[in-house]
Write an enzyme that holds these catalytic residues in place. Sequence first.
Site, PDB file in Angstrom:
ATOM      1  CG  ASP A  91     -11.677  13.410 -16.325  1.00 52.50           C
ATOM      2  OD1 ASP A  91     -11.254  12.622 -17.197  1.00 52.50           O
ATOM      3  OD2 ASP A  91     -12.497  13.076 -15.448  1.00 52.50           O
ATOM      4  CE1 TYR A 116     -19.205   9.650 -14.398  1.00 53.69           C
ATOM      5  CE2 TYR A 116     -17.606  10.102 -12.674  1.00 53.69           C
ATOM      6  CZ  TYR A 116     -18.598   9.302 -13.221  1.00 53.69           C
ATOM      7  OH  TYR A 116     -18.987   8.159 -12.585  1.00 53.69           O
ATOM      8  CE  LYS A 169     -16.019   5.516 -17.694  1.00 56.87           C
ATOM      9  NZ  LYS A 169     -16.588   4.638 -16.694  1.00 56.87           N
ATOM     10  NE  ARG A 183      -2.702   0.636   3.518  1.00 53.61           N
ATOM     11  CZ  ARG A 183      -2.096   1.316   4.491  1.00 53.61           C
ATOM     12  NH1 ARG A 183      -1.698   2.559   4.284  1.00 53.61           N
ATOM     13  NH2 ARG A 183      -1.882   0.757   5.661  1.00 53.61           N
TER      14      ARG A 183
END
Length: 358
Positions: free
Chosen positions: A175, A102, A200, A50
Amino acid sequence: MVGPATVGRVNESWSARTRAILAGRPDAGDGNPANVPLVPASALGLDYSREVGTPTWAAFEEAVGALEGGTATAYASGMATVTAVLDLLPAGATIAVPVYSYAGTRGALDHAQQQGKLTVRRLEPTDTDAWIAAAAEADVLWLESPTNPTLDVMDLDAILTAARSSDRAPLTVVDNTFATPLGQQPLGKGADVVVHSVTKFIGGHSDLLLGVAVTARDDLSTSLRDARTRTGATPGTFEAWLALRGLRTLGVRLAEASKTASLLAERLAAHPAVARVRYPGTGAMVSFDLADGDAAERLCANLKLIHNATSLGGVESTIERRAHLPGDAHVPDGLLRLSVGLEDPDDLWGDVSAGLGG
Ligand SMILES: Cc1ncc(COP(=O)(O)O)c(C=O)c1O
């Protein structure tokens, strides 16, 4: 930290399409595998994944970083990426965001505003003068181009130039999900951070959730890594591996889908039932408006080949009327967002024209 052995091997003079295929690969020779292995590990000796990542994440990050021109940090999803960037902002910051962009991002910003953490200003994406004015007044410019789902193209050059020359020096975030790293590289235009929903086009097969943030600023790169460590919004190892595999074919997928999309845009524009076509001239997304929401829902129900499904960017074409979602209720009722896949263009047009009633 164990990383892929390719740093320095990807030649800057190669085209983005070539780099998408070669970046993040293990060195050839000595019996090395052709692809980075899947390394599902929580611990790497005394290091914790992590905190330090895994070789699989690192290979994916190296490849996206090589395309966008910065250091990439991968996250569990596009929204985990958006949240990590918002985590960088000081309390009370003012952020400008396109009215059409979005819905999940706008929802996260509204939530932060309701909690008193941010002040949100919504601007028309194509009102460049308003964005230039905001560069002198806001702390953050959140840009998205083309926008989801209206496919508005923002004037990134003008807005980023204004931001760079403003005394306010707003943080600029782009974005780049719809343009993809092959379509445009906003860091080269002066943006501070680029974000992607890897879910996507980069992933490209509707089989994973992943996100990535890229920046050329060392201070931001450190903060973005720290945010991931703190929130634990880490990428899945298998997802990162699949996404890297998807990235290898992004160039051909996009070229093919873009050809089909422009053909469909042309035919839609000539169809009497279509009120408006929104196509930026390139890319695999075409949005178009029918007379009203009922007509749009009817077309979705009539289609036999194109899936009436949410999400986008896969090898299969998908279509959705976005105004049915609360976050996109302000989008024109009859607007359909079509994500063009790799099916035969004539089969796709046959499906659409039959669905529209010839
Ligand atoms: C432009 C854009 N940004 C961010 C996201 C969020 O990504 P994810 O669904 O991977 O969390 C999406 C999802 O549709 C998107 O379309």
